[in-house]
Design an enzyme around this catalytic site. Structure first.
Site, PDB file in Angstrom:
ATOM      1  N   LYS A   1       5.295  -3.445 -10.042  1.00 25.43           N
ATOM      2  CA  LYS A   1       4.030  -4.035  -9.587  1.00 25.43           C
ATOM      3  C   LYS A   1       3.457  -4.958 -10.675  1.00 25.43           C
ATOM      4  O   LYS A   1       3.923  -4.926 -11.831  1.00 25.43           O
ATOM      5  CB  LYS A   1       3.061  -2.908  -9.234  1.00 25.43           C
ATOM      6  CG  LYS A   1       3.516  -2.081  -8.022  1.00 25.43           C
ATOM      7  CD  LYS A   1       2.560  -0.932  -7.739  1.00 25.43           C
ATOM      8  CE  LYS A   1       2.899  -0.213  -6.452  1.00 25.43           C
ATOM      9  NZ  LYS A   1       1.983   0.926  -6.191  1.00 25.43           N
TER      10      LYS A   1
ATOM     11  N   GLU B   1      12.116  -1.061   4.471  1.00 24.50           N
ATOM     12  CA  GLU B   1      11.543  -1.877   3.400  1.00 24.50           C
ATOM     13  C   GLU B   1      12.532  -2.894   2.826  1.00 24.50           C
ATOM     14  O   GLU B   1      12.137  -4.008   2.481  1.00 24.50           O
ATOM     15  CB  GLU B   1      11.038  -0.969   2.270  1.00 24.50           C
ATOM     16  CG  GLU B   1       9.793  -0.202   2.665  1.00 24.50           C
ATOM     17  CD  GLU B   1       9.309   0.739   1.577  1.00 24.50           C
ATOM     18  OE1 GLU B   1       8.213   1.298   1.754  1.00 24.50           O
ATOM     19  OE2 GLU B   1      10.000   0.922   0.555  1.00 24.50           O
TER      20      GLU B   1
ATOM     21  N   HIS C   1       6.387   0.547  -7.116  1.00 24.60           N
ATOM     22  CA  HIS C   1       6.566   1.056  -5.760  1.00 24.60           C
ATOM     23  C   HIS C   1       7.987   1.564  -5.637  1.00 24.60           C
ATOM     24  O   HIS C   1       8.926   0.902  -6.098  1.00 24.60           O
ATOM     25  CB  HIS C   1       6.347  -0.037  -4.703  1.00 24.60           C
ATOM     26  CG  HIS C   1       6.885   0.398  -3.374  1.00 24.60           C
ATOM     27  ND1 HIS C   1       6.195   1.265  -2.563  1.00 24.60           N
ATOM     28  CD2 HIS C   1       8.075   0.179  -2.754  1.00 24.60           C
ATOM     29  CE1 HIS C   1       6.934   1.532  -1.484  1.00 24.60           C
ATOM     30  NE2 HIS C   1       8.085   0.881  -1.583  1.00 24.60           N
TER      31      HIS C   1
ATOM     32  N   ASN D   1      -0.225   1.956 -10.721  1.00 27.48           N
ATOM     33  CA  ASN D   1       0.791   2.949 -11.086  1.00 27.48           C
ATOM     34  C   ASN D   1       2.171   2.313 -11.325  1.00 27.48           C
ATOM     35  O   ASN D   1       3.193   2.965 -11.189  1.00 27.48           O
ATOM     36  CB  ASN D   1       0.851   4.059 -10.042  1.00 27.48           C
ATOM     37  CG  ASN D   1       1.069   3.531  -8.630  1.00 27.48           C
ATOM     38  OD1 ASN D   1       1.378   2.356  -8.449  1.00 27.48           O
ATOM     39  ND2 ASN D   1       0.916   4.395  -7.642  1.00 27.48           N
TER      40      ASN D   1
HETATM   41  P1  ADP Z   1       3.472   5.824  -3.365  1.00 27.18           P
HETATM   42  O1  ADP Z   1       3.442   4.450  -3.983  1.00 27.18           O
HETATM   43  O2  ADP Z   1       3.515   6.907  -4.410  1.00 27.18           O
HETATM   44  O3  ADP Z   1       4.518   5.988  -2.303  1.00 27.18           O
HETATM   45  P2  ADP Z   1       1.547   5.650  -1.207  1.00 27.18           P
HETATM   46  O4  ADP Z   1       2.620   5.081  -0.365  1.00 27.18           O
HETATM   47  O5  ADP Z   1       0.834   6.854  -0.677  1.00 27.18           O
HETATM   48  O6  ADP Z   1       2.059   6.018  -2.664  1.00 27.18           O
HETATM   49  O7  ADP Z   1       0.444   4.538  -1.519  1.00 27.18           O
HETATM   50  C1  ADP Z   1       0.838   3.219  -1.829  1.00 27.18           C
HETATM   51  C2  ADP Z   1       0.089   2.706  -3.044  1.00 27.18           C
HETATM   52  O8  ADP Z   1      -1.293   2.567  -2.713  1.00 27.18           O
HETATM   53  C3  ADP Z   1       0.081   3.624  -4.263  1.00 27.18           C
HETATM   54  O9  ADP Z   1       1.233   3.483  -5.055  1.00 27.18           O
HETATM   55  C4  ADP Z   1      -1.168   3.186  -4.982  1.00 27.18           C
HETATM   56  O10 ADP Z   1      -0.975   2.003  -5.740  1.00 27.18           O
HETATM   57  C5  ADP Z   1      -2.114   2.845  -3.835  1.00 27.18           C
HETATM   58  N1  ADP Z   1      -2.986   3.966  -3.420  1.00 27.18           N
HETATM   59  C6  ADP Z   1      -2.630   5.054  -2.704  1.00 27.18           C
HETATM   60  N2  ADP Z   1      -3.698   5.826  -2.425  1.00 27.18           N
HETATM   61  C7  ADP Z   1      -4.780   5.209  -2.970  1.00 27.18           C
HETATM   62  C8  ADP Z   1      -6.179   5.507  -3.018  1.00 27.18           C
HETATM   63  N3  ADP Z   1      -6.691   6.570  -2.438  1.00 27.18           N
HETATM   64  N4  ADP Z   1      -6.966   4.634  -3.686  1.00 27.18           N
HETATM   65  C9  ADP Z   1      -6.466   3.527  -4.249  1.00 27.18           C
HETATM   66  N5  ADP Z   1      -5.174   3.195  -4.227  1.00 27.18           N
HETATM   67  C10 ADP Z   1      -4.324   4.012  -3.605  1.00 27.18           C
HETATM   68 MG    MG Z   2       4.668   5.139  -0.445  1.00 29.77          MG
END
Ligand code: ADP
Ligand code: MG
Length: 201
Positions: free
Chosen positions: A14, A170, A159, A156
């Protein structure tokens, strides 16, 4: 059934991962496991690409909302909303801003259990609670609270596809079939061949 070694997963470094100069570190983690890089490119995503990416899985909204609410409840704190879909709609808007803020690197990694193992190495969504030794746990500090109070996405670094069906949707969203390359590397024989031969000549 295809051999498990052909499993593929999508990884995106990211914008914050690029800014933190962590490209090499991130690539190293997946590479040293034995996975093989099948595709890679740098681009600045559009908002349409990001919205399309996160809405590929019809269950994603429900899950992302539920995960955020659960994390607040675990700490006896009140989430910004108790409706997972409302939380998810907010997250999509925040992700559009975050993911289009600069260049990203999209990659396809291939190998046995690629989806599950990349997720294990990457760590949980929230860096604050992500496991020790994971990329998100070791290299960044963000939390649901900080993201919510500043009305932004959780930063974070990475992805990574969450499941095999998610990866299968994807990868074509980011890469044309020609951009994903079928090739061999010698260490695959040691990882996957039923018999290890030819070592002693
Ligand atoms: P992951 O990336 O771990 O698969 P998700 O698919 O649940 O997580 O969410 C996608 C991305 O959205 C996360 O990596 C994060 O950057 C962002 N995100 C998820 N939940 C939140 C939240 N409640 N508030 C802000 N950003 C969020
Ligand atoms: Mg995800």
């Amino acid at each position: 059934m295809a051999h498990p070694k052909t499993e593929r997963t999508l990884v995106i470094v990211k914008p914050d991962g690029i800014q933190r100069a962590l490209i090499g570190e991130i690539v190293k983690r997946y590479e040293r496991l034995g996975l093989k890089l099948a595709a890679i490119k740098m681009l600045v995503p559009t908002e349409e690409m990001i919205e399309g990416h996160y809405l590929l899985d019809p269950n994603w909204k429900k899950n992302v909302g539920a995960k955020a609410i659960e994390s607040y409840e675990k700490k006896d704190e009140t989430p910004p909303s108790s409706d997972p879909i409302e939380v998810a709609n907010l997250v999509v808007e925040r992700l559009k801003k975050y993911m289009t803020s600069g260049p990203v690197i999209a990659m396809v990694w291939e190998g046995a259990h690629a989806v599950e193992l990349v997720r294990k190495i990457t760590g949980g969504t929230e860096p604050r609670s992500a496991g020790i030794g994971t990329i998100r746990g070791d290299f960044v500090v963000d939390s649901y609270q900080m993201a919510d109070s500043d009305n932004r996405a959780i930063r974070n670094l990475i992805h990574a596809s969450g499941s095999v069906p998610e990866a299968e949707m994807e990868i074509p969203h980011w890469f044309s079939p020609k951009e994903v390359i079928n090739y061999r590397v010698p260490h695959e024989a040691t990882l996957y061949d039923a018999d290890i031969k030819s070592i002693l000549g």
